[in-house]
Write an enzyme that holds these catalytic residues in place. Sequence first.
Site, PDB file in Angstrom:
ATOM      1  N   GLY A 127       0.794  -1.218   0.000  1.00  0.00           N
ATOM      2  CA  GLY A 127       0.000   0.000   0.000  1.00  0.00           C
ATOM      3  C   GLY A 127       0.824   1.264   0.000  1.00  0.00           C
ATOM      4  N   GLY A 134       9.363  -1.404   2.506  1.00  0.00           N
ATOM      5  CA  GLY A 134       8.890  -1.275   3.875  1.00  0.00           C
ATOM      6  C   GLY A 134       9.727  -0.317   4.715  1.00  0.00           C
ATOM      7  N   THR A 135       9.647  -0.503   6.022  1.00  0.00           N
ATOM      8  CA  THR A 135      10.359   0.364   6.963  1.00  0.00           C
ATOM      9  C   THR A 135      11.866   0.279   6.773  1.00  0.00           C
ATOM     10  OG1 THR A 135       8.605   0.272   8.625  1.00  0.00           O
ATOM     11  CG2 THR A 135      10.817   0.785   9.401  1.00  0.00           C
ATOM     12  N   GLY A 191      17.932   2.342  23.346  1.00  0.00           N
ATOM     13  CA  GLY A 191      18.128   1.061  22.672  1.00  0.00           C
ATOM     14  C   GLY A 191      18.901   1.247  21.379  1.00  0.00           C
ATOM     15  N   GLY A 194      10.943   2.467  20.702  1.00  0.00           N
ATOM     16  CA  GLY A 194      10.560   1.176  20.138  1.00  0.00           C
ATOM     17  C   GLY A 194       9.553   1.315  19.016  1.00  0.00           C
ATOM     18  N   MET A 214      11.863  -8.423  16.315  1.00  0.00           N
ATOM     19  CA  MET A 214      11.600  -7.303  15.412  1.00  0.00           C
ATOM     20  C   MET A 214      12.878  -6.837  14.721  1.00  0.00           C
ATOM     21  SD  MET A 214       8.677  -5.368  17.696  1.00  0.00           S
ATOM     22  CE  MET A 214       7.969  -4.373  16.392  1.00  0.00           C
ATOM     23  N   LEU A 215      13.324  -7.669  13.790  1.00  0.00           N
ATOM     24  CA  LEU A 215      14.498  -7.385  12.966  1.00  0.00           C
ATOM     25  C   LEU A 215      14.163  -7.740  11.527  1.00  0.00           C
ATOM     26  CD1 LEU A 215      17.210  -9.015  15.263  1.00  0.00           C
ATOM     27  CD2 LEU A 215      16.840  -6.556  14.952  1.00  0.00           C
ATOM     28  N   HIS A 247      15.998  -8.946   9.068  1.00  0.00           N
ATOM     29  CA  HIS A 247      16.497 -10.246   8.592  1.00  0.00           C
ATOM     30  C   HIS A 247      15.774 -11.402   9.273  1.00  0.00           C
ATOM     31  CE1 HIS A 247      19.121  -8.646  11.792  1.00  0.00           C
ATOM     32  NE2 HIS A 247      19.238  -9.887  12.218  1.00  0.00           N
ATOM     33  N   HIS A 287      45.174 -14.881   8.792  1.00  0.00           N
ATOM     34  CA  HIS A 287      45.953 -13.968   9.639  1.00  0.00           C
ATOM     35  C   HIS A 287      46.640 -12.923   8.762  1.00  0.00           C
ATOM     36  CE1 HIS A 287      48.541 -12.586  12.884  1.00  0.00           C
ATOM     37  NE2 HIS A 287      49.562 -12.655  12.032  1.00  0.00           N
TER      38      HIS A 287
END
Length: 585
Positions: free
Chosen positions: A106, A111-112, A256, A350, A402-403, A405, A532
């Site tokens: 929509g 998305g976010t 956070g 949040g 709420m991630l 991935h 290394h």
Amino acid sequence: MQSTAAASVSASAIASGGGARSEPARRPGGLRVCGLRGESPACPSLRISQAPARLAVARAAAATNGAVAGSGGFDYDLVIIGAGVGGHGAALHAVEEGLKTAIIEGDVVGGTCVNRGCVPSKALLAVSGRMRELHDEHHMKSLGLQVSSTGYDRQAVADHANNLASKIRSNLTNSMKALGVDILTGVGTIVGKQKVRYGKVGFPEKEITARNIIIATGSTPFVPKGIEIDGKTVFTSDHALKLESVPDWIAIVGSGYIGLEFSDVYTALGSEVTFVEALDQLMPGFDPEIAKLAQRVLINPRKIDYHTGVFASKITPAKDGKPVLIELIDAKTKEHKETLEVDAALIATGRAPFTKGLGLENINVVTQRGFVPVDERMRVMDADGNVVPNLYCIGDANGKLMLAHAASAQGISVVEQISGRDHILNHLSIPAACFTHPEISMVGLTEPQAREKADKEGFEISVVKTSFKANTKALAENEGDGIAKLIYRSDTGEILGVHILGLHAADLIHEASNAIALGTRVQDIKFAVHAHPTLSEVLDELFKAAKLQPREVPDSKPSQPPQPLLKVLSFITALLSSPKRDQQR
């Protein structure tokens, strides 16, 4: 912002919808598990292949199993409501499985995460990292570099973030179109079993049917009561990412991931920051030891102060020449403590699930604080506690983790199920990262969580740590501030959690997360070879430092030879001592 092991398809799995592929036998019972710690076999990764030949084979296999368009009278095998990272991951995997797929959006694809979260924020953090390094005169001199002056163009920085979001959004859109995913524009609403209606305001709505439906509508910033948002002086992360201004003094409500990352950006660009945290300590979601060190590195040396144990009960935007007013009350007694006057306030308290208007009432589903209730397989549960057939919910909308991935991983897991292969995602194997300078990353349990689990289940844990100061690559970069921490079962070697603070911590964590997902234990992973000199040797040293409990040795008693051996010895002794043998001599 970011598995497998199974037996042949069971009849119940086929009945649940979707086509099934013929596969080699795997775990008994038809269950595919990735990262179910303690007994999981190696899990090959779920790659999203774009090879046309492979897609053709997948589609042909799905057609054979009755999963093609029109099968059973459905318009689509799978309809996904929401085209964020979770929906995109599910759509691509569904196409690979030969499922006819549509995705409803929509707003804009991505998305976010892509448009108002992970992606643009990383562009701003890339700038803050460069600025922070160039401003650190001591650091530059130690490398033999001289920098006369530094500065930035605010609008150019904002454009960099916006351009990156546009590029990634275009990439996601093109990838779905190229693979044959139908992108349907409008707001999706579930109107009945396996039925979705979608459309835009002012245009006729359309109704489609789907064998399976995935809800992937994501989340929006959570704004507590009493806070007035004007988008200019009091705003959420959605507004902050536009970087329309760089205030001299900004209060950040919440410490956070979001609050920490923006404190990194604003202080690098010259702002003073004040944290307002409701709990008694900063960074409450992090492992306490890591949070304490992070405060020493990321908070104390910078122009940051903080108030803990307080609520921002009321925030009034700046107007008529007056500053932003923040009224603070004690989190426990609710008594007024003080009023802050600042130039701006970022609300980073949040996120809340975006699930209104989905039509869940049409299928007897009641949200819990806005979250869609699901089981471990992401199947939606109705108000009576029963599974709603052919309906799933992934990502922020279900609240499990709420991630971005995590949403993608959940979407892939769901597609596995509707393709006929049961699959359960181990959320403890999913890493998280905070992209400050230096970065913080983590996977699994914190030390307090691990100790609580150990007390309940009756085992002991051990903790080992290594420092970035002992790493050659970190020292070459003059970035020795950092630590890696391993929490594990000292009896079995099971990895319970890994936490890292230091240079490129967000990249380093994946060795640990994959080890948890694959069930690899410390006694095995310590033999892995690392190039290394690399930062990966921080984890190499960490795993090598882990020691297991010595195995119990039974009480020492004179050992007795086995019975068959005793009989043989007796026979030989008797033979050697017999009179006949003496006569033969």
